[in-house]
Design a protein around this motif. Structure first.
Motif, short mmCIF file in Angstrom:
data_model
loop_
_atom_site.label_atom_id
_atom_site.label_comp_id
_atom_site.label_asym_id
_atom_site.label_seq_id
_atom_site.Cartn_x
_atom_site.Cartn_y
_atom_site.Cartn_z
N ALA A 187 -5.54 -6.04 8.49
CA ALA A 187 -4.56 -7.18 8.27
C ALA A 187 -4.47 -8.18 9.14
CB ALA A 187 -3.42 -6.69 7.55
N VAL A 205 2.94 -1.79 4.28
CA VAL A 205 2.25 -0.51 4.28
C VAL A 205 3.22 0.72 4.46
CG1 VAL A 205 -0.03 -1.22 5.13
CG2 VAL A 205 1.47 -0.83 6.59
N GLU A 216 -5.91 -0.10 8.02
CA GLU A 216 -5.36 -1.21 7.27
C GLU A 216 -4.59 -2.37 7.99
OE1 GLU A 216 -4.23 2.21 4.00
OE2 GLU A 216 -4.46 2.07 6.18
N ARG A 242 -4.35 5.10 -1.40
CA ARG A 242 -4.98 4.48 -0.33
C ARG A 242 -6.34 5.58 -0.26
NH1 ARG A 242 -0.78 5.14 3.41
NH2 ARG A 242 -0.96 3.04 4.21
N VAL A 252 0.95 -1.20 -0.16
CA VAL A 252 0.05 0.16 0.04
C VAL A 252 0.97 1.31 0.06
CG1 VAL A 252 -1.81 1.31 1.18
CG2 VAL A 252 -1.91 -1.17 1.37
N LEU A 260 1.51 -8.14 4.04
CA LEU A 260 1.21 -6.58 3.60
C LEU A 260 2.25 -5.93 3.88
CD1 LEU A 260 -1.04 -4.69 2.62
CD2 LEU A 260 -1.77 -4.38 5.05
N THR A 286 -10.84 0.20 4.40
CA THR A 286 -10.12 -1.04 4.57
C THR A 286 -10.50 -2.16 3.66
OG1 THR A 286 -11.30 -1.67 6.53
CG2 THR A 286 -9.28 -0.50 6.89
N ILE A 306 -7.96 -4.45 1.77
CA ILE A 306 -7.04 -5.73 2.72
C ILE A 306 -7.79 -6.98 2.68
CG2 ILE A 306 -5.98 -5.90 5.03
CD1 ILE A 306 -5.09 -3.40 3.22
N SER A 308 -3.18 7.77 8.26
CA SER A 308 -3.45 6.50 7.58
C SER A 308 -3.03 5.54 8.11
CB SER A 308 -2.93 6.80 6.09
OG SER A 308 -1.69 6.80 6.27
N THR A 309 -2.85 4.18 7.50
CA THR A 309 -1.94 3.27 7.96
C THR A 309 -2.78 2.16 8.90
OG1 THR A 309 0.15 4.20 7.19
CG2 THR A 309 0.04 2.16 8.48
#
Length: 295
Positions: free
Chosen positions: A234, A119, A230, A90, A36, A117, A103, A106, A226-227
């Motif tokens: 995940a 990111v 996800e 994203r 991502v 994953l 999300t 994912i 962000s992040t």
């Protein structure tokens, strides 16, 4: 009443599967790693060989990216001989998306066979030892929106993805973190490599000076928008996660300064330093085994 309406509009397992099956029918690539890309870091996707690319707008059920610096494409291909899929851009809650929609990709990745994953994000450096252009391997995170009840796992749990109460004490894979730091040293980036705590805020405004001082006092090294959503999803569905922040600006911590944070600065810093991240990720992916081991 609004809460019930939101719950009823969530993606079903069948919709995740519909999107996964559609993608698998359009490409022969079977990725084991998903990447991502954060703001200004979409060039990672261009490194993939034998590309098959889809605009988000053409993918069934996919949200659309609206932020400058996020191309809005999903790219399948090979990176150093490993099958990968890369999100060039994203989704964020500040775009108006609920976190279950942010999300969505994912869980689709999980259904198409992804095991790991990666990111990436552009982040502001709170740690005073950090410099613009540093690469921070994420050791842990603080989910500030989660303190206020904003979490992508809120609502009925889908057991086919994961348990009701997933642990997050091991959110970022220890072996992948060690590997990333070792590769950074191998590539001669030691002076740029960091390991620290990332904090996610809602945005879209940048932080006030008081907020930066508060987060710094909590032990936060880098802050972004962000992040974390996800990563939570995940881990819920069993993916290993490596997170990396490119420090694209120094957080403003002094009331007497004229400096302010801005998105254009973030994009330019990402462009200037992305080559370091690209080299690191390319070599790292080469060393990830398909069965979730590293060597």
């Amino acid at each position: 009443m609004a809460h019930c309406e939101e719950d009823s509009s969530r993606y079903t397992y069948e919709e995740y599967k519909q999107t996964a099956d559609w993608l698998l029918s359009k490409t022969e690539h079977r990725p084991s790693v998903a990447i991502v890309c954060g703001s200004g870091l979409g060039a990672l996707g261009e490194l993939l060989k034998d590309q098959v690319a889809f605009n988000y707008i053409d993918i069934p059920n996919f949200p659309h990216s609206t932020v400058p610096g996020h191309a809005g494409r999903l790219i399948f291909g090979n990176l150093n001989g490993k099958p990968c899929v890369c999100m060039q851009g994203r989704f964020h809650s500040y775009e108006g998306y609920p976190l279950w929609k942010v999300t969505f990709p994912i869980r689709v990745f999980r259904l198409i066979g992804v095991e790991t994953l990666i990111v990436t994000n552009a982040a502001g450096g709170l740690n005073q030892d950090y410099k613009v252009g540093d690469l921070m391997v994420i050791l842990d995170h603080i989910n500030f929106p989660g303190f206020a009840g904003q979490n992508p796992l809120i609502g009925p749990n889908e057991e086919r993805f994961g348990p009701r109460f997933p642990p997050m004490s091991d959110a970022y894979d220890k072996d992948l973190r060690k590997l990333a730091l070792a590769i950074g040293e191998e590539l001669g980036f030691s002076e740029k490599m960091r390991e620290g705590v990332y904090c996610s805020l809602g945005g879209p405004n940048f932080e006030t000076i008081a907020e930066c001082k508060f987060l710094s006092a909590l032990g936060v090294d880098a802050v972004g928008m962000s992040t974390v959503p996800e990563v939570i999803v995940a881990r819920h569905c069993g993916l290993r996660v490596l997170g990396m922040s490119l420090i694209t600006n120094k957080a403003v911590m002094d009331y007497n300064t004229e400096a302010t944070a801005n998105h254009e600065e973030v994009l330019q810093a990402g462009k200037d330093s992305a080559k370091y991240l690209e080299k690191l990720v390319t070599l790292l992916i080469q060393r990830i085994e398909l069965n979730n081991n590293v060597f």
